[in-house]
Design a protein around this motif. Structure first.
Motif, PDB file in Angstrom:
ATOM      1  N   VAL B  27      -2.821   2.152  12.087  1.00 38.22           N
ATOM      2  CA  VAL B  27      -1.315   1.505  11.228  1.00 38.22           C
ATOM      3  C   VAL B  27      -1.410   1.774   9.831  1.00 38.22           C
ATOM      4  N   GLU B  28      -0.337   2.873   9.023  1.00 37.56           N
ATOM      5  CA  GLU B  28      -0.813   3.440   7.849  1.00 37.56           C
ATOM      6  C   GLU B  28      -0.463   2.135   7.073  1.00 37.56           C
ATOM      7  N   TYR B  29      -1.428   1.864   5.748  1.00 39.88           N
ATOM      8  CA  TYR B  29      -1.680   0.582   5.228  1.00 39.88           C
ATOM      9  C   TYR B  29      -1.851   0.640   3.517  1.00 39.88           C
ATOM     10  N   GLU B  30      -1.725  -0.090   2.940  1.00 45.13           N
ATOM     11  CA  GLU B  30      -1.865  -0.267   1.409  1.00 45.13           C
ATOM     12  C   GLU B  30      -2.754  -1.393   1.191  1.00 45.13           C
ATOM     13  N   LEU B  31      -3.265  -1.730   0.802  1.00 45.39           N
ATOM     14  CA  LEU B  31      -4.246  -2.759   0.094  1.00 45.39           C
ATOM     15  C   LEU B  31      -4.380  -2.527  -1.411  1.00 45.39           C
ATOM     16  N   VAL B  32      -3.537  -4.361  -1.132  1.00 45.66           N
ATOM     17  CA  VAL B  32      -3.041  -4.697  -2.387  1.00 45.66           C
ATOM     18  C   VAL B  32      -3.714  -5.606  -3.019  1.00 45.66           C
ATOM     19  N   PRO B  33      -4.451  -5.499  -3.845  1.00 46.19           N
ATOM     20  CA  PRO B  33      -5.555  -6.990  -4.615  1.00 46.19           C
ATOM     21  C   PRO B  33      -5.205  -8.548  -5.183  1.00 46.19           C
ATOM     22  N   ILE B  34      -5.381  -9.529  -4.583  1.00 44.49           N
ATOM     23  CA  ILE B  34      -4.850 -10.575  -5.049  1.00 44.49           C
ATOM     24  C   ILE B  34      -6.697 -11.687  -6.450  1.00 44.49           C
TER      25      ILE B  34
END
Lengths: 234, 214
Positions: B27-34
């Motif tokens: 699955v294409e995904y983007e990691l967004v930091p928190i």
């Protein structure tokens, strides 16, 4: 045609050999499985395990559940353990057009069933169950006094969790959406004991949507039947 | 199709549990930091994604999914359902059994060890060796059961890779950074299973993300 289909399904279920669930009826994890069996109308046999006599550690039980816990389950050659895995097997086996409690054919609905099943495990149960342990299990089964500090801390956690449930249930009739599902059933045993075996059942009065959701669930024949067996007030 | 967004720090093995599933499911995904330091996890924006103000959370268009194991299942159903075997009554049951075992037996014993070794010191606290020792005893009993299982099957749910195997990856990778990295040496089938997992590109990708420079 629908009526004929229903009759055929009922007859087919009656002809299948009963499945077996191993464990005491009072166990919340056993109850998790029994709710699902009752909901789908499956024939089952409950086989108690002698905990005081260490029945759960004997080789015959370890062959069913290598961690020596309850429940365990048998359907012919299929032997399972872990209550949520057993429950899902039951819900898949007896699934019909009228009875789809997992929604695995629908990506979004299945995700919501999974989310609220996880929430019960990681948020709801850890907040409510210490109260049941301190107010009922420890005093009754182990002769220990209630640790009020633990109860008070857990009540604070429970309030925060119930606030979130309140907001959610103000928008949806059931947890995964406008359909009853495995996610709702997972809350039965823990909530039942909280209401039945602790002095804090009125906590839900502050959360009217949660209270309405619970009362709606408890009106289901499966939960009325199991609740009658589980009640600590008998 | 727009990539899904996975919110949370890669330090969290609950977040990287999802990365393993997303990677293996393709699955294409983007990691967004928190940013926990600024309390971003409790911000209204994040609470809209996860009402408990925790990580991970996943966004796919209008849909928000939270709780790592729910996210992992979503990833598999979306793109690689054979990792769940939901069309097959017996195989899906075995996947579910070992998914539950990962959560309730394996990670429940491993997580406190990881917390004491890796997180507690970072928060300025002292490692509680008693907690580590108690959980090592539990974990070793669990590994005995795994050893017996993996003597009979190549993977946990049977002779096929499933989400049950993948859900172990993130926390087990963290074990390598603790003094207990060689724990599996006493369990040869578990060690072999883990070596096989480590060779997978999806697992290597997770390992790379967890390196300090990430």
């Amino acid at each position: 045609m629908l009526r004929l289909a229903t009759i055929a399904t009922t007859l087919t279920r009656k002809l299948m050999a009963p499945v077996k669930v191993f464990g005491p009826a009072a166990s919340t994890n056993v109850a998790r499985v029994l709710v699902c069996l009752e909901e789908v109308g499956a024939d089952y046999e409950l086989v108690d395990i002698d905990f005081p006599g260490k029945g759960h550690k004997r080789p015959d039980h370890l062959a069913r559940n290598p961690f020596g816990q309850v429940p365990a389950f048998q359907d012919g050659d299929v032997i399972l353990f872990e209550s949520r895995a057993i429950a899902k097997y039951v819900l898949r086996k007896y699934k019909s057009e009228q009875l789809d409690l997992l929604r695995e054919g629908n990506l979004e609905e299945a995700a919501m069933v999974d989310v609220w099943t996880e929430v019960e495990t990681h948020q709801y149960h850890p907040a409510l169950s210490p109260i049941v342990l301190e107010c009922f299990i420890y005093p009754t089964l182990r002769g220990l006094p209630t640790n009020q500090k633990v109860v008070d801390e857990s009540l604070e956690k429970a309030k925060k969790v119930l606030e979130i449930y309140e907001t959610h249930l103000s928008k949806h009739k059931y947890l995964a959406g406008d359909f009853v599902s495995f996610a709702d059933f997972n809350h039965f045993a823990c909530t039942f004991y909280f209401m039945d075996a602790t002095p804090y059942s009125n906590l839900f009065d502050s959360y009217p949507y949660v209270k309405a959701w619970w009362e709606n669930l408890m009106s289901r024949p499966s939960m009325k039947k199991l609740g009658a067996n589980m009640s600590t007030r008998n | 199709m727009a990539p899904v967004k996975l919110y949370g720090p890669t330090l969290s093995w609950n977040v990287t549990r999802c990365v393993a599933a997303l990677e293996e499911a393709g699955v294409e995904y983007e990691l967004v930091p928190i940013n926990f330091g600024t309390g971003e996890h409790k911000s209204p924006e994040h609470v809209a994604r996860n009402p408990f103000g925790q990580v991970p959370a996943l966004q796919d268009g209008d849909l928000y999914v939270w709780e790592s194991r729910a996210i992992c299942k979503y990833a598999c159903r979306k793109n690689k359902p054979e990792l769940l075997k939901e069309g097959n009554l017996e195989e899906s049951a075995m996947v579910d059994v070992w998914l539950e075992v990962e959560a309730h037996q394996y990670t429940s014993a491993l997580s406190p060890i990881l917390f004491e070794c890796l997180i507690h010191p970072m928060l300025g606290g002292a490692t509680d060796q008693k907690v580590i020792d108690e959980n090592l005893v539990k974990l070793k009993k669990v590994l005995e059961v795994y050893e017996a299982r993996l003597t009979k099957c190549k993977y946990l749910a049977g002779d096929f890779l499933s989400l049950a195997d993948l859900n172990h990856v993130s926390a087990t990778l963290c074990l390598a950074a603790t003094p207990y990295a060689s724990l599996f040496d006493a369990y040869p089938h578990v060690k072999a299973w883990w070596s096989d997992m480590l060779a997978k590109p999806s697992v290597q990708k997770v390992a790379a993300l967890m390196k300090p420079s990430s």
